[in-house]
Write an enzyme that holds these catalytic residues in place. Structure first.
Site, PDB file in Angstrom:
ATOM      1  N   ASP A 122      41.273  52.227  45.108  1.00  0.00           N
ATOM      2  CA  ASP A 122      40.550  51.162  45.119  1.00  0.00           C
ATOM      3  C   ASP A 122      41.385  49.617  45.312  1.00  0.00           C
ATOM      4  O   ASP A 122      42.579  49.780  44.676  1.00  0.00           O
ATOM      5  CB  ASP A 122      38.932  50.998  44.657  1.00  0.00           C
ATOM      6  CG  ASP A 122      38.526  49.629  46.060  1.00  0.00           C
ATOM      7  OD1 ASP A 122      38.568  49.163  45.896  1.00  0.00           O
ATOM      8  OD2 ASP A 122      37.323  50.687  45.508  1.00  0.00           O
ATOM      9  N   TRP A 162      23.749  54.328  42.421  1.00  0.00           N
ATOM     10  CA  TRP A 162      24.119  55.770  41.623  1.00  0.00           C
ATOM     11  C   TRP A 162      22.993  56.127  41.260  1.00  0.00           C
ATOM     12  O   TRP A 162      22.487  57.741  41.320  1.00  0.00           O
ATOM     13  CB  TRP A 162      25.732  55.673  41.151  1.00  0.00           C
ATOM     14  CG  TRP A 162      26.084  55.974  42.860  1.00  0.00           C
ATOM     15  CD1 TRP A 162      26.718  54.894  43.260  1.00  0.00           C
ATOM     16  CD2 TRP A 162      26.920  56.719  43.369  1.00  0.00           C
ATOM     17  NE1 TRP A 162      27.436  54.783  44.376  1.00  0.00           N
ATOM     18  CE2 TRP A 162      28.011  56.513  44.294  1.00  0.00           C
ATOM     19  CE3 TRP A 162      26.567  58.219  42.720  1.00  0.00           C
ATOM     20  CZ2 TRP A 162      28.208  57.645  45.162  1.00  0.00           C
ATOM     21  CZ3 TRP A 162      27.121  59.349  43.915  1.00  0.00           C
ATOM     22  CH2 TRP A 162      28.575  58.972  45.069  1.00  0.00           C
ATOM     23  N   HIS A 185      31.066  53.576  56.941  1.00  0.00           N
ATOM     24  CA  HIS A 185      30.761  52.973  57.890  1.00  0.00           C
ATOM     25  C   HIS A 185      31.407  50.965  58.045  1.00  0.00           C
ATOM     26  O   HIS A 185      30.783  50.151  58.255  1.00  0.00           O
ATOM     27  CB  HIS A 185      29.308  52.958  57.400  1.00  0.00           C
ATOM     28  CG  HIS A 185      28.313  51.985  55.664  1.00  0.00           C
ATOM     29  ND1 HIS A 185      27.290  52.057  55.863  1.00  0.00           N
ATOM     30  CD2 HIS A 185      29.724  51.733  55.273  1.00  0.00           C
ATOM     31  CE1 HIS A 185      26.760  51.546  54.630  1.00  0.00           C
ATOM     32  NE2 HIS A 185      28.955  51.002  54.116  1.00  0.00           N
ATOM     33  N   ASP A 186      31.887  50.417  56.950  1.00  0.00           N
ATOM     34  CA  ASP A 186      32.183  49.271  56.910  1.00  0.00           C
ATOM     35  C   ASP A 186      33.391  48.912  58.349  1.00  0.00           C
ATOM     36  O   ASP A 186      33.746  47.705  57.843  1.00  0.00           O
ATOM     37  CB  ASP A 186      33.592  49.147  55.294  1.00  0.00           C
ATOM     38  CG  ASP A 186      32.817  49.284  54.385  1.00  0.00           C
ATOM     39  OD1 ASP A 186      30.935  48.897  54.494  1.00  0.00           O
ATOM     40  OD2 ASP A 186      33.063  49.563  53.067  1.00  0.00           O
ATOM     41  N   GLY A 193      45.465  49.887  45.341  1.00  0.00           N
ATOM     42  CA  GLY A 193      46.525  50.758  46.383  1.00  0.00           C
ATOM     43  C   GLY A 193      45.773  50.146  47.433  1.00  0.00           C
ATOM     44  O   GLY A 193      43.837  49.641  47.637  1.00  0.00           O
ATOM     45  N   ASP A 194      46.071  49.467  48.783  1.00  0.00           N
ATOM     46  CA  ASP A 194      45.251  49.433  50.176  1.00  0.00           C
ATOM     47  C   ASP A 194      45.144  51.118  50.708  1.00  0.00           C
ATOM     48  O   ASP A 194      46.674  51.558  51.530  1.00  0.00           O
ATOM     49  CB  ASP A 194      45.948  48.370  50.561  1.00  0.00           C
ATOM     50  CG  ASP A 194      45.804  48.098  52.123  1.00  0.00           C
ATOM     51  OD1 ASP A 194      44.841  48.779  52.618  1.00  0.00           O
ATOM     52  OD2 ASP A 194      45.763  47.141  52.733  1.00  0.00           O
ATOM     53  N   PHE A 195      44.282  51.865  50.949  1.00  0.00           N
ATOM     54  CA  PHE A 195      44.354  52.953  51.431  1.00  0.00           C
ATOM     55  C   PHE A 195      44.681  52.949  52.923  1.00  0.00           C
ATOM     56  O   PHE A 195      44.807  54.161  53.713  1.00  0.00           O
ATOM     57  CB  PHE A 195      42.907  53.242  51.784  1.00  0.00           C
ATOM     58  CG  PHE A 195      41.565  52.696  51.818  1.00  0.00           C
ATOM     59  CD1 PHE A 195      41.448  52.461  52.838  1.00  0.00           C
ATOM     60  CD2 PHE A 195      40.307  53.381  51.094  1.00  0.00           C
ATOM     61  CE1 PHE A 195      39.719  52.006  53.460  1.00  0.00           C
ATOM     62  CE2 PHE A 195      39.036  51.712  51.432  1.00  0.00           C
ATOM     63  CZ  PHE A 195      38.772  51.671  52.419  1.00  0.00           C
TER      64      PHE A 195
HETATM   65  C1  LIG Z   1      30.986  49.654  50.129  1.00  0.00           C
HETATM   66  S1  LIG Z   1      31.736  49.474  49.398  1.00  0.00           S
HETATM   67  C2  LIG Z   1      31.324  51.112  49.029  1.00  0.00           C
HETATM   68  C3  LIG Z   1      32.042  52.129  47.171  1.00  0.00           C
HETATM   69  C4  LIG Z   1      31.957  52.785  46.518  1.00  0.00           C
HETATM   70  N1  LIG Z   1      32.510  54.250  47.156  1.00  0.00           N
HETATM   71  C5  LIG Z   1      30.171  53.967  46.141  1.00  0.00           C
HETATM   72  O1  LIG Z   1      30.156  54.507  47.654  1.00  0.00           O
HETATM   73  O2  LIG Z   1      29.623  52.835  45.549  1.00  0.00           O
HETATM   74  C6  LIG Z   1      33.951  50.096  49.437  1.00  0.00           C
HETATM   75  C7  LIG Z   1      35.001  50.191  48.648  1.00  0.00           C
HETATM   76  O3  LIG Z   1      36.325  50.399  49.439  1.00  0.00           O
HETATM   77  C8  LIG Z   1      37.531  49.949  48.633  1.00  0.00           C
HETATM   78  N2  LIG Z   1      37.651  49.275  49.506  1.00  0.00           N
HETATM   79  C9  LIG Z   1      37.938  48.347  51.335  1.00  0.00           C
HETATM   80  N3  LIG Z   1      39.189  48.207  51.978  1.00  0.00           N
HETATM   81  C10 LIG Z   1      40.140  49.111  50.686  1.00  0.00           C
HETATM   82  C11 LIG Z   1      41.786  48.902  51.230  1.00  0.00           C
HETATM   83  N4  LIG Z   1      41.974  48.337  52.294  1.00  0.00           N
HETATM   84  N5  LIG Z   1      41.966  49.947  50.090  1.00  0.00           N
HETATM   85  C12 LIG Z   1      41.319  50.266  49.243  1.00  0.00           C
HETATM   86  N6  LIG Z   1      40.030  50.224  49.162  1.00  0.00           N
HETATM   87  C13 LIG Z   1      39.344  49.552  49.812  1.00  0.00           C
HETATM   88  C14 LIG Z   1      35.972  48.640  48.354  1.00  0.00           C
HETATM   89  O4  LIG Z   1      36.662  47.903  47.699  1.00  0.00           O
HETATM   90  C15 LIG Z   1      34.934  49.065  47.881  1.00  0.00           C
HETATM   91  O5  LIG Z   1      35.177  49.153  46.324  1.00  0.00           O
END
Ligand SMILES: C[S@@+](CC[C@H](N)C(=O)[O-])C[C@H]1O[C@@H](n2cnc3c(N)ncnc32)[C@H](O)[C@@H]1O
Length: 346
Positions: free
Chosen positions: A212, A166, A257-258, A237-239
Protein backbone atom coordinates in the site's frame (compact mmCIF):
# COMPACT_ATOMS: atom_id res chain seq x y z
CA UNK A 1 -52.70 4.71 -12.40
CA UNK A 2 -55.19 3.29 -9.85
CA UNK A 3 -55.63 4.96 -6.43
CA UNK A 4 -53.51 2.39 -4.46
CA UNK A 5 -50.76 2.51 -7.14
CA UNK A 6 -50.84 6.29 -6.93
CA UNK A 7 -50.52 6.17 -3.11
CA UNK A 8 -47.54 3.74 -3.41
CA UNK A 9 -45.84 5.99 -5.95
CA UNK A 10 -46.33 9.06 -3.75
CA UNK A 11 -44.95 7.19 -0.72
CA UNK A 12 -41.84 6.17 -2.72
CA UNK A 13 -41.50 9.73 -4.03
CA UNK A 14 -41.62 11.14 -0.49
CA UNK A 15 -39.24 8.58 1.01
CA UNK A 16 -36.68 8.99 -1.74
CA UNK A 17 -36.95 12.78 -1.76
CA UNK A 18 -35.88 12.93 1.87
CA UNK A 19 -33.59 9.88 1.93
CA UNK A 20 -30.56 12.19 1.87
CA UNK A 21 -31.28 12.94 5.54
CA UNK A 22 -30.93 9.33 6.65
CA UNK A 23 -27.12 9.05 6.96
CA UNK A 24 -27.08 12.40 8.78
CA UNK A 25 -29.65 11.19 11.32
CA UNK A 26 -27.93 7.83 11.69
CA UNK A 27 -24.49 9.38 12.17
CA UNK A 28 -25.63 12.25 14.43
CA UNK A 29 -27.37 9.88 16.84
CA UNK A 30 -24.33 7.59 16.84
CA UNK A 31 -21.84 10.44 17.24
CA UNK A 32 -23.78 12.05 20.11
CA UNK A 33 -23.66 8.71 21.88
CA UNK A 34 -27.39 7.86 21.88
CA UNK A 35 -26.90 4.19 20.99
CA UNK A 36 -23.99 3.66 23.41
CA UNK A 37 -25.95 5.22 26.25
CA UNK A 38 -28.98 3.01 25.59
CA UNK A 39 -26.81 -0.07 25.19
CA UNK A 40 -25.05 0.58 28.50
CA UNK A 41 -28.20 1.59 30.42
CA UNK A 42 -29.78 -1.88 29.85
CA UNK A 43 -33.21 -0.26 30.24
CA UNK A 44 -35.17 2.16 28.05
CA UNK A 45 -34.87 5.85 28.92
CA UNK A 46 -36.96 9.00 28.42
CA UNK A 47 -35.83 11.66 25.95
CA UNK A 48 -35.28 14.07 28.86
CA UNK A 49 -32.88 11.65 30.59
CA UNK A 50 -31.06 10.92 27.32
CA UNK A 51 -30.72 14.65 26.61
CA UNK A 52 -29.49 15.34 30.13
CA UNK A 53 -26.87 12.58 30.05
CA UNK A 54 -25.63 13.57 26.59
CA UNK A 55 -25.72 17.31 27.23
CA UNK A 56 -28.21 18.28 24.51
CA UNK A 57 -31.52 20.13 24.48
CA UNK A 58 -34.51 17.89 25.37
CA UNK A 59 -36.49 19.42 22.49
CA UNK A 60 -33.86 18.60 19.86
CA UNK A 61 -33.16 15.17 21.32
CA UNK A 62 -36.83 14.19 21.18
CA UNK A 63 -36.98 15.05 17.45
CA UNK A 64 -33.83 12.99 16.78
CA UNK A 65 -35.09 10.02 18.81
CA UNK A 66 -38.46 9.98 17.06
CA UNK A 67 -36.76 9.99 13.66
CA UNK A 68 -34.59 7.08 14.85
CA UNK A 69 -37.75 5.21 15.82
CA UNK A 70 -39.20 5.73 12.33
CA UNK A 71 -35.96 4.48 10.81
CA UNK A 72 -35.96 1.43 13.12
CA UNK A 73 -32.76 2.25 14.99
CA UNK A 74 -34.77 2.72 18.20
CA UNK A 75 -37.92 1.24 19.64
CA UNK A 76 -40.37 3.21 21.73
CA UNK A 77 -42.91 2.24 24.38
CA UNK A 78 -45.39 4.09 26.60
CA UNK A 79 -45.18 3.04 30.25
CA UNK A 80 -46.65 4.75 33.33
CA UNK A 81 -47.30 7.90 31.36
CA UNK A 82 -43.74 8.07 30.10
CA UNK A 83 -42.30 7.63 26.59
CA UNK A 84 -39.28 5.33 26.78
CA UNK A 85 -36.68 4.75 24.07
CA UNK A 86 -34.44 1.71 23.62
CA UNK A 87 -32.06 0.37 20.95
CA UNK A 88 -33.12 -2.10 18.27
CA UNK A 89 -30.74 -4.99 17.49
CA UNK A 90 -29.45 -3.03 14.50
CA UNK A 91 -28.36 -0.15 16.74
CA UNK A 92 -26.77 -2.45 19.32
CA UNK A 93 -24.85 -4.31 16.66
CA UNK A 94 -23.74 -1.61 14.24
CA UNK A 95 -24.57 1.93 15.39
CA UNK A 96 -23.21 2.02 18.94
CA UNK A 97 -19.61 3.24 18.78
CA UNK A 98 -18.47 0.66 21.32
CA UNK A 99 -20.03 -2.30 19.52
CA UNK A 100 -17.58 -4.89 18.14
CA UNK A 101 -19.16 -4.56 14.71
CA UNK A 102 -19.61 -0.78 14.90
CA UNK A 103 -19.84 1.00 11.53
CA UNK A 104 -19.09 4.39 13.09
CA UNK A 105 -16.30 5.46 10.70
CA UNK A 106 -18.23 4.24 7.73
CA UNK A 107 -21.25 6.32 8.84
CA UNK A 108 -18.97 9.32 9.37
CA UNK A 109 -17.42 8.95 5.93
CA UNK A 110 -20.86 8.72 4.33
CA UNK A 111 -22.39 11.50 6.38
CA UNK A 112 -19.53 13.94 5.78
CA UNK A 113 -17.70 13.14 2.54
CA UNK A 114 -20.09 11.13 0.38
CA UNK A 115 -22.89 13.50 1.40
CA UNK A 116 -20.77 16.46 0.39
CA UNK A 117 -19.73 14.73 -2.83
CA UNK A 118 -23.33 14.42 -3.92
CA UNK A 119 -23.56 18.24 -4.08
CA UNK A 120 -21.28 17.95 -7.13
CA UNK A 121 -23.00 15.04 -8.86
CA UNK A 122 -24.22 17.14 -11.79
CA UNK A 123 -20.66 18.43 -12.37
CA UNK A 124 -19.36 14.86 -12.36
CA UNK A 125 -22.02 13.76 -14.84
CA UNK A 126 -21.34 16.74 -17.14
CA UNK A 127 -17.56 16.40 -17.02
CA UNK A 128 -17.38 12.59 -16.65
CA UNK A 129 -14.88 12.88 -13.81
CA UNK A 130 -14.55 12.96 -10.04
CA UNK A 131 -14.80 16.09 -7.91
CA UNK A 132 -12.44 14.86 -5.19
CA UNK A 133 -10.56 18.14 -4.89
CA UNK A 134 -13.77 20.03 -4.07
CA UNK A 135 -15.05 17.35 -1.69
CA UNK A 136 -11.78 16.81 0.19
CA UNK A 137 -10.72 20.47 -0.07
CA UNK A 138 -7.32 19.51 -1.51
CA UNK A 139 -6.15 18.37 -4.93
CA UNK A 140 -3.79 15.47 -5.51
CA UNK A 141 -2.53 13.36 -8.39
CA UNK A 142 -5.46 11.02 -7.66
CA UNK A 143 -8.13 10.58 -4.98
CA UNK A 144 -5.85 8.58 -2.64
CA UNK A 145 -3.09 11.16 -2.87
CA UNK A 146 -5.64 13.86 -1.90
CA UNK A 147 -7.03 11.68 0.89
CA UNK A 148 -3.58 11.09 2.36
CA UNK A 149 -2.59 14.76 2.22
CA UNK A 150 -5.87 16.15 3.57
CA UNK A 151 -5.62 17.68 7.03
CA UNK A 152 -9.23 17.07 8.03
CA UNK A 153 -8.63 13.66 9.59
CA UNK A 154 -9.98 12.10 6.41
CA UNK A 155 -7.34 9.37 6.17
CA UNK A 156 -8.21 8.06 9.65
CA UNK A 157 -11.94 8.07 8.87
CA UNK A 158 -11.37 6.35 5.52
CA UNK A 159 -9.17 3.62 7.01
CA UNK A 160 -11.70 3.06 9.80
CA UNK A 161 -14.51 2.81 7.25
CA UNK A 162 -12.57 0.27 5.16
CA UNK A 163 -11.68 -1.77 8.24
CA UNK A 164 -15.21 -1.96 9.64
CA UNK A 165 -16.68 -3.71 6.61
CA UNK A 166 -14.42 -6.69 7.29
CA UNK A 167 -16.28 -7.28 10.56
CA UNK A 168 -19.43 -7.74 8.49
CA UNK A 169 -18.26 -9.65 5.44
CA UNK A 170 -14.63 -10.77 5.95
CA UNK A 171 -15.24 -14.41 6.72
CA UNK A 172 -17.73 -15.12 3.95
CA UNK A 173 -15.61 -13.34 1.34
CA UNK A 174 -12.44 -15.18 2.25
CA UNK A 175 -14.16 -18.58 2.36
CA UNK A 176 -15.87 -18.20 -1.03
CA UNK A 177 -12.96 -20.17 -2.56
CA UNK A 178 -10.58 -22.72 -1.09
CA UNK A 179 -7.32 -20.74 -1.14
CA UNK A 180 -5.27 -23.19 0.92
CA UNK A 181 -2.89 -23.89 -2.00
CA UNK A 182 -1.72 -20.24 -2.06
CA UNK A 183 0.66 -19.86 0.92
CA UNK A 184 2.47 -16.72 -0.25
CA UNK A 185 0.02 -13.87 -0.58
CA UNK A 186 0.23 -10.20 -1.47
CA UNK A 187 -2.75 -8.04 -0.50
CA UNK A 188 -2.57 -5.25 -3.05
CA UNK A 189 -4.01 -2.05 -1.59
CA UNK A 190 -4.38 -4.03 1.63
CA UNK A 191 -4.99 -0.91 3.76
CA UNK A 192 -5.44 -1.78 7.47
CA UNK A 193 -4.54 -5.46 7.13
CA UNK A 194 -8.06 -6.66 8.00
CA UNK A 195 -8.12 -9.00 5.00
CA UNK A 196 -4.57 -10.23 5.75
CA UNK A 197 -5.62 -11.16 9.31
CA UNK A 198 -8.69 -12.98 8.03
CA UNK A 199 -6.55 -14.90 5.53
CA UNK A 200 -4.04 -15.98 8.15
CA UNK A 201 -6.74 -17.07 10.57
CA UNK A 202 -8.16 -19.31 7.81
CA UNK A 203 -4.80 -20.50 6.46
CA UNK A 204 -2.35 -20.48 9.39
CA UNK A 205 0.61 -21.60 7.25
CA UNK A 206 0.43 -18.57 4.99
CA UNK A 207 2.23 -15.25 4.98
CA UNK A 208 0.70 -12.03 3.66
CA UNK A 209 2.51 -8.94 2.41
CA UNK A 210 0.42 -5.79 2.41
CA UNK A 211 1.31 -3.52 -0.49
CA UNK A 212 0.00 0.00 0.00
CA UNK A 213 0.99 3.65 -0.16
CA UNK A 214 3.63 4.69 2.43
CA UNK A 215 1.22 6.94 4.42
CA UNK A 216 -1.33 4.13 4.73
CA UNK A 217 1.28 1.55 5.69
CA UNK A 218 2.54 3.82 8.49
CA UNK A 219 -0.99 4.18 9.91
CA UNK A 220 -1.69 0.45 9.54
CA UNK A 221 1.51 -0.40 11.44
CA UNK A 222 0.74 2.10 14.19
CA UNK A 223 -2.95 1.40 14.70
CA UNK A 224 -4.09 -1.88 13.19
CA UNK A 225 -1.39 -4.57 12.88
CA UNK A 226 0.62 -5.47 15.96
CA UNK A 227 4.20 -6.71 16.03
CA UNK A 228 2.73 -10.05 17.23
CA UNK A 229 1.22 -10.56 13.76
CA UNK A 230 4.44 -12.23 12.55
CA UNK A 231 2.95 -13.56 9.33
CA UNK A 232 2.07 -10.08 8.08
CA UNK A 233 4.70 -7.90 6.44
CA UNK A 234 4.41 -4.53 4.74
CA UNK A 235 5.67 -3.25 1.43
CA UNK A 236 5.40 0.49 0.86
CA UNK A 237 4.91 1.50 -2.74
CA UNK A 238 2.80 2.69 -5.63
CA UNK A 239 1.28 -0.36 -7.29
CA UNK A 240 1.29 1.38 -10.67
CA UNK A 241 5.03 1.92 -10.77
CA UNK A 242 7.02 0.37 -7.90
CA UNK A 243 8.16 -3.30 -7.81
CA UNK A 244 5.40 -5.81 -6.94
CA UNK A 245 6.39 -8.45 -4.36
CA UNK A 246 6.36 -12.01 -5.72
CA UNK A 247 3.37 -14.12 -4.56
CA UNK A 248 1.22 -17.17 -5.31
CA UNK A 249 -1.93 -15.14 -4.84
CA UNK A 250 -2.63 -11.43 -5.26
CA UNK A 251 -5.70 -10.17 -3.44
CA UNK A 252 -7.45 -7.05 -4.74
CA UNK A 253 -10.44 -6.22 -2.59
CA UNK A 254 -12.37 -3.10 -3.49
CA UNK A 255 -9.42 -1.79 -5.49
CA UNK A 256 -10.34 -2.18 -9.17
CA UNK A 257 -13.56 -0.19 -8.72
CA UNK A 258 -11.42 2.88 -7.92
CA UNK A 259 -9.80 2.93 -11.37
CA UNK A 260 -10.49 3.32 -15.08
CA UNK A 261 -10.39 0.25 -17.35
CA UNK A 262 -6.94 1.30 -18.64
CA UNK A 263 -5.48 1.58 -15.15
CA UNK A 264 -7.08 -1.73 -14.06
CA UNK A 265 -5.44 -3.53 -17.00
CA UNK A 266 -2.15 -1.80 -16.23
CA UNK A 267 -2.26 -2.97 -12.60
CA UNK A 268 -3.47 -6.49 -13.42
CA UNK A 269 -0.76 -6.87 -16.08
CA UNK A 270 1.90 -5.95 -13.50
CA UNK A 271 0.44 -8.54 -11.08
CA UNK A 272 0.36 -11.18 -13.83
CA UNK A 273 4.06 -10.58 -14.55
CA UNK A 274 5.03 -10.83 -10.86
CA UNK A 275 2.76 -13.84 -10.15
CA UNK A 276 4.42 -17.21 -9.54
CA UNK A 277 3.55 -19.93 -12.10
CA UNK A 278 0.24 -21.59 -11.14
CA UNK A 279 -0.67 -18.59 -8.99
CA UNK A 280 -3.62 -16.30 -9.34
CA UNK A 281 -5.49 -13.18 -8.43
CA UNK A 282 -8.55 -12.90 -6.19
CA UNK A 283 -10.70 -9.86 -6.91
CA UNK A 284 -13.48 -8.85 -4.53
CA UNK A 285 -16.02 -6.28 -5.65
CA UNK A 286 -19.72 -5.49 -5.55
CA UNK A 287 -20.72 -6.85 -8.98
CA UNK A 288 -23.43 -5.34 -11.17
CA UNK A 289 -25.97 -7.74 -12.75
CA UNK A 290 -25.32 -8.48 -16.43
CA UNK A 291 -28.65 -6.86 -17.39
CA UNK A 292 -27.55 -3.77 -15.37
CA UNK A 293 -30.89 -3.81 -13.49
CA UNK A 294 -29.32 -4.04 -10.04
CA UNK A 295 -28.50 -4.56 -7.26
CA UNK A 296 -29.45 -0.99 -6.40
CA UNK A 297 -26.66 -0.70 -3.78
CA UNK A 298 -24.21 -1.41 -6.61
CA UNK A 299 -25.76 1.23 -8.86
CA UNK A 300 -25.66 3.76 -6.02
CA UNK A 301 -22.06 2.87 -5.25
CA UNK A 302 -21.13 3.39 -8.88
CA UNK A 303 -22.39 6.98 -8.55
CA UNK A 304 -20.16 7.43 -5.48
CA UNK A 305 -17.25 6.09 -7.51
CA UNK A 306 -18.01 8.63 -10.24
CA UNK A 307 -17.90 11.56 -7.83
CA UNK A 308 -14.97 10.42 -5.67
CA UNK A 309 -12.73 8.22 -7.83
CA UNK A 310 -11.70 7.44 -11.41
CA UNK A 311 -13.61 4.16 -11.37
CA UNK A 312 -17.01 2.50 -11.42
CA UNK A 313 -18.78 -0.72 -10.41
CA UNK A 314 -18.75 -3.37 -13.16
CA UNK A 315 -20.51 -6.54 -14.32
CA UNK A 316 -18.85 -9.97 -14.10
CA UNK A 317 -18.18 -9.93 -17.89
CA UNK A 318 -16.52 -6.55 -17.56
CA UNK A 319 -14.22 -7.89 -14.81
CA UNK A 320 -13.54 -11.00 -16.93
CA UNK A 321 -12.53 -8.77 -19.85
CA UNK A 322 -10.08 -6.80 -17.66
CA UNK A 323 -8.56 -9.99 -16.19
CA UNK A 324 -8.26 -11.65 -19.63
CA UNK A 325 -6.65 -8.55 -21.14
CA UNK A 326 -3.96 -8.83 -18.46
CA UNK A 327 -3.34 -12.51 -19.30
CA UNK A 328 -5.32 -14.22 -16.50
CA UNK A 329 -7.47 -17.27 -17.35
CA UNK A 330 -9.76 -19.92 -15.73
CA UNK A 331 -11.86 -17.12 -14.28
CA UNK A 332 -14.44 -18.26 -11.70
CA UNK A 333 -16.93 -16.13 -9.81
CA UNK A 334 -18.69 -16.79 -6.47
CA UNK A 335 -21.46 -14.62 -5.06
CA UNK A 336 -21.59 -13.80 -1.37
CA UNK A 337 -24.26 -11.77 0.41
CA UNK A 338 -22.81 -8.37 -0.50
CA UNK A 339 -19.57 -8.68 -2.46
CA UNK A 340 -18.57 -11.12 -5.19
CA UNK A 341 -15.27 -12.99 -5.29
CA UNK A 342 -13.58 -13.59 -8.66
CA UNK A 343 -10.62 -15.96 -8.82
CA UNK A 344 -8.43 -16.07 -11.93
CA UNK A 345 -5.23 -18.04 -12.64
CA UNK A 346 -1.97 -17.19 -14.37
C1 LIG B 1 -10.84 1.30 -1.48
S1 LIG B 1 -9.42 0.95 -0.57
C2 LIG B 1 -9.58 -0.81 -0.29
C3 LIG B 1 -8.80 -1.26 0.90
C4 LIG B 1 -8.82 -2.75 1.19
N1 LIG B 1 -8.39 -3.55 0.09
C5 LIG B 1 -10.19 -3.17 1.68
O1 LIG B 1 -10.96 -3.79 0.94
O2 LIG B 1 -10.49 -2.89 2.86
C6 LIG B 1 -8.12 1.05 -1.78
C7 LIG B 1 -6.73 0.85 -1.21
O3 LIG B 1 -5.79 0.97 -2.29
C8 LIG B 1 -4.69 1.76 -1.84
N2 LIG B 1 -4.04 2.42 -3.00
C9 LIG B 1 -4.59 3.36 -3.79
N3 LIG B 1 -3.72 3.75 -4.74
C10 LIG B 1 -2.60 3.02 -4.55
C11 LIG B 1 -1.35 2.94 -5.23
N4 LIG B 1 -1.09 3.70 -6.30
N5 LIG B 1 -0.43 2.07 -4.76
C12 LIG B 1 -0.68 1.30 -3.66
N6 LIG B 1 -1.85 1.32 -2.99
C13 LIG B 1 -2.79 2.16 -3.44
C14 LIG B 1 -5.34 2.75 -0.90
O4 LIG B 1 -4.38 3.37 -0.06
C15 LIG B 1 -6.33 1.88 -0.18
O5 LIG B 1 -5.77 1.26 0.94
Amino acid sequence: MSAPEHADAVEILFQHQYAFMIPKIMFTASDLGVFDLLMESKEPLTSVTIAERLGTSPFGMERLLDACVGLKYLQVERKENQTLYGNTDLANLYLAKSSLKSQYHSLKFTSEFIYMGMQYLADSVREGKSQTDRVYGISGKDCFDALNRSESGLQKIFMGAMHEKWHLFGREIMTAFDLSHFPLVCDVGGCTGACAKEYISLYPNSTVTILDLPEIVEQAKNHYVSSQDHQITFHKGDFFKDPIPEADLYILTRVLHDWSDEKCVQLLTRLHKACKPGGGVLTVEMVLNEDRKGPVRCQLYSVIMLVLTEGQERTASEYNALLSAAGFKEIQQKKTSFYDAILARK
